[in-house]
Design an enzyme around this catalytic site. Structure first.
Site, mmCIF file in Angstrom:
data_model
loop_
_atom_site.group_PDB
_atom_site.id
_atom_site.type_symbol
_atom_site.label_atom_id
_atom_site.label_comp_id
_atom_site.label_asym_id
_atom_site.label_seq_id
_atom_site.Cartn_x
_atom_site.Cartn_y
_atom_site.Cartn_z
ATOM 1 N N GLU A 90 0.844 -1.190 0.000
ATOM 2 C CA GLU A 90 0.000 0.000 0.000
ATOM 3 C C GLU A 90 0.883 1.246 0.000
ATOM 4 O O GLU A 90 1.746 1.401 0.851
ATOM 5 C CB GLU A 90 -0.921 0.004 1.216
ATOM 6 C CG GLU A 90 -1.841 -1.200 1.322
ATOM 7 C CD GLU A 90 -2.913 -1.231 0.237
ATOM 8 O OE1 GLU A 90 -3.083 -0.205 -0.467
ATOM 9 O OE2 GLU A 90 -3.581 -2.278 0.102
ATOM 10 N N CYS A 154 -7.075 -1.436 8.628
ATOM 11 C CA CYS A 154 -5.770 -1.428 7.963
ATOM 12 C C CYS A 154 -5.409 -0.017 7.529
ATOM 13 O O CYS A 154 -4.323 0.494 7.832
ATOM 14 C CB CYS A 154 -5.790 -2.363 6.752
ATOM 15 S SG CYS A 154 -5.894 -4.113 7.182
ATOM 16 N N HIS A 173 -0.593 -5.805 2.571
ATOM 17 C CA HIS A 173 -1.756 -6.681 2.644
ATOM 18 C C HIS A 173 -1.360 -8.067 2.149
ATOM 19 O O HIS A 173 -0.716 -8.197 1.091
ATOM 20 C CB HIS A 173 -2.902 -6.151 1.778
ATOM 21 C CG HIS A 173 -3.894 -5.335 2.544
ATOM 22 N ND1 HIS A 173 -4.222 -4.029 2.198
ATOM 23 C CD2 HIS A 173 -4.637 -5.630 3.640
ATOM 24 C CE1 HIS A 173 -5.125 -3.568 3.047
ATOM 25 N NE2 HIS A 173 -5.393 -4.514 3.930
#
Length: 220
Positions: A90, A154, A173
């Site tokens: 991410e 998250c 992730h």
């Protein structure tokens, strides 16, 4: 858990996975972090790992405390994605859009992480470069990049950590176990990803104690 060389530099990295929630009775993020501990990152790295609750309020308090206590070179957070089939890096965390209830059936009344905060914060790590390097290493794990961490715990955790660490944070992730990777494969993939992140920060494991200002000014 703390892994260190007693004679080595006083340097820290803390990977954090999450507790079970929803359909994830076993959270593969915490499994992957435990595998990373088993594999290690070298004797010169003090590796502190934590299992975070799926709880908006607790996460903020815990992250503030961890950053203050450890002042890490890099915080690496790991979460499970029910739709992912690759290890996903991410690039940024988002401030707004938090309407989903946590494990305590709570969500922020403002639906944001930090009132008056920027809409998003980017990691100092170039995730595209990490992705290319790991995919080119032929370790049997596919890595991809995302700019949407999901607007749940998250994303909330990532934004909080990026803010506290002034960008010196990362979020990974991982798929659910068996979808398609085993726990050992997830651990190996996480190890490869974190090593490349540290390489991008130009961290020499033998010189981790000699932190320059660009690695210390956030000292989350």
């Amino acid at each position: 858990m703390h892994v260190s060389d007693a004679a080595g530099p006083d340097s820290f990295l803390f990977p954090a996975g999450f507790e079970p929630f929803g359909e994830h009775a076993v959270n593969s993020s915490w499994v992957a972090v435990q595998e990373l501990v088993r594999l290690g990152l070298g004797e010169m790295v003090d590796l502190h790992v934590y299992e975070l609750p799926v709880d908006y309020q607790a996460v903020q308090d815990i992250l503030l405390s961890l950053w203050k206590e450890h002042q890490p070179q890099l915080a690496v957070h790991v979460g499970v994605s029910g739709i992912a089939t690759s290890v996903t890096l991410e690039q940024c965390g988002h401030n707004k859009g938090y309407t989903r209830l946590d494990n305590r059936s709570f969500c922020p009344a403002s639906h944001c992480c930090m009132e008056n905060g920027p809409d998003y914060i980017k990691s100092v790590i170039d995730m595209n470069t990490v992705c290319k390097r790991v995919n080119g290493s032929n370790i049997g794990i596919t890595v991809s990049v995302s700019k949407d961490a999901g607007r749940y715990l998250c994303d909330y955790t990532y934004y909080t950590s990026l803010h506290q660490g002034q960008g010196y944070s990362a979020f990974v992730h991982v798929p659910a176990l068996g979808g398609p990777y085993s726990s050992e494969e997830l651990g190996r993939g996480l190890q490869a990803v974190v090593k490349e992140m540290l390489n991008l920060l130009e961290v020499d494991y033998n010189e981790w104690g000699k932190k320059d200002n660009k690695h210390c000014h956030h000292k989350q």
